[in-house]
Design an enzyme around this catalytic site. Structure first.
Site, PDB file in Angstrom:
ATOM      1  CG  ASP A  13      -2.159   0.796   1.058  1.00 57.81           C
ATOM      2  OD1 ASP A  13      -2.445   1.472   0.021  1.00 57.81           O
ATOM      3  OD2 ASP A  13      -2.828   1.025   1.917  1.00 57.81           O
ATOM      4  N   GLY A  14       0.167   2.332  -0.510  1.00 59.74           N
ATOM      5  CA  GLY A  14       0.902   3.595  -0.577  1.00 59.74           C
ATOM      6  C   GLY A  14      -0.040   4.709   0.216  1.00 59.74           C
ATOM      7  CD  GLU A  51      -1.592   2.325  -3.535  1.00 57.10           C
ATOM      8  OE1 GLU A  51      -1.243   1.194  -3.223  1.00 57.10           O
ATOM      9  OE2 GLU A  51      -2.434   2.718  -2.760  1.00 57.10           O
ATOM     10  CG  ASP A  73      -5.616  -0.374  -1.448  1.00 55.72           C
ATOM     11  OD1 ASP A  73      -4.655   0.134  -2.078  1.00 55.72           O
ATOM     12  OD2 ASP A  73      -5.575  -0.147  -0.141  1.00 55.72           O
ATOM     13  CG  HIS A 128      -9.156   2.775   3.587  1.00 54.70           C
ATOM     14  ND1 HIS A 128      -8.135   2.996   4.182  1.00 54.70           N
ATOM     15  CD2 HIS A 128      -8.732   3.278   2.184  1.00 54.70           C
ATOM     16  CE1 HIS A 128      -7.200   3.919   3.481  1.00 54.70           C
ATOM     17  NE2 HIS A 128      -7.623   3.863   2.269  1.00 54.70           N
ATOM     18  CG  ASP A 138      -3.817   2.355   5.183  1.00 54.75           C
ATOM     19  OD1 ASP A 138      -3.829   3.230   4.091  1.00 54.75           O
ATOM     20  OD2 ASP A 138      -4.537   2.847   6.053  1.00 54.75           O
TER      21      ASP A 138
END
Length: 149
Positions: A13-14, A51, A73, A128, A138
């Site tokens: 994740d970014g 990301e 995501d 999320h 995240d």
């Protein structure tokens, strides 16, 4: 590549505080019951770049060819590979269907290079939401971005 490759699960994740702004990325590698977290960031970046960096650095952390199941995501990243966008961009000289240059070409090329020794499966996860491992990366990305505020 044969299916005898070691299987690694990679969550990435970014995050960016502002877009552009201070950015961070997080990656979690899972292999044979072991876990490895890696993070990093940049003082001035974008969410998409972070990301992408998470995927790149996660793959670069592997020291031998693996069957990597990448969970992200980022619809942009997953669709780029699952829907063949990247092949079309390359065929068209790194131009999108609207004839404009592909953003972040440097990182797409770095990602392709990092992917070369591996068999890759792309898995889109909802961001999320209730995926604990995605929420964990995240948090890693957000924490990494805060170091640059």
């Amino acid at each position: 590549m044969s299916d005898s490759l070691p299987e690694v699960i990679l969550y990435t994740d970014g995050a960016c505080s502002g877009n552009p702004g201070p950015g961070g990325w997080g990656a979690l590698l899972l292999w044979k019951g072991k876990e490895k977290e890696i993070t990093g960031g940049a003082p001035d970046s974008t969410n998409n770049r972070m990301e992408m960096k998470a995927v790149i650095e996660g793959l670069k952390a592997l020291n031998k060819p693996c069957h990597v199941k990448i969970h992200s995501d980022s619809a942009l990243i997953v669709n780029t590979f699952k829907q063949g966008w990247i092949k079309n961009w390359q065929k068209k000289g790194w131009k999108k269907s609207n004839k404009k240059p592909v953003e972040n070409r440097d990182l797409w090329e770095e990602m392709l290079k990092a992917m070369e020794p591996h068999k890759i499966d792309w898995i889109k996860v909802k961001g999320h939401a209730d995926n604990q491992l995605n929420n964990r990366v995240d948090e890693l990305a957000v924490r990494a971005s805060q170091k640059f505020k």
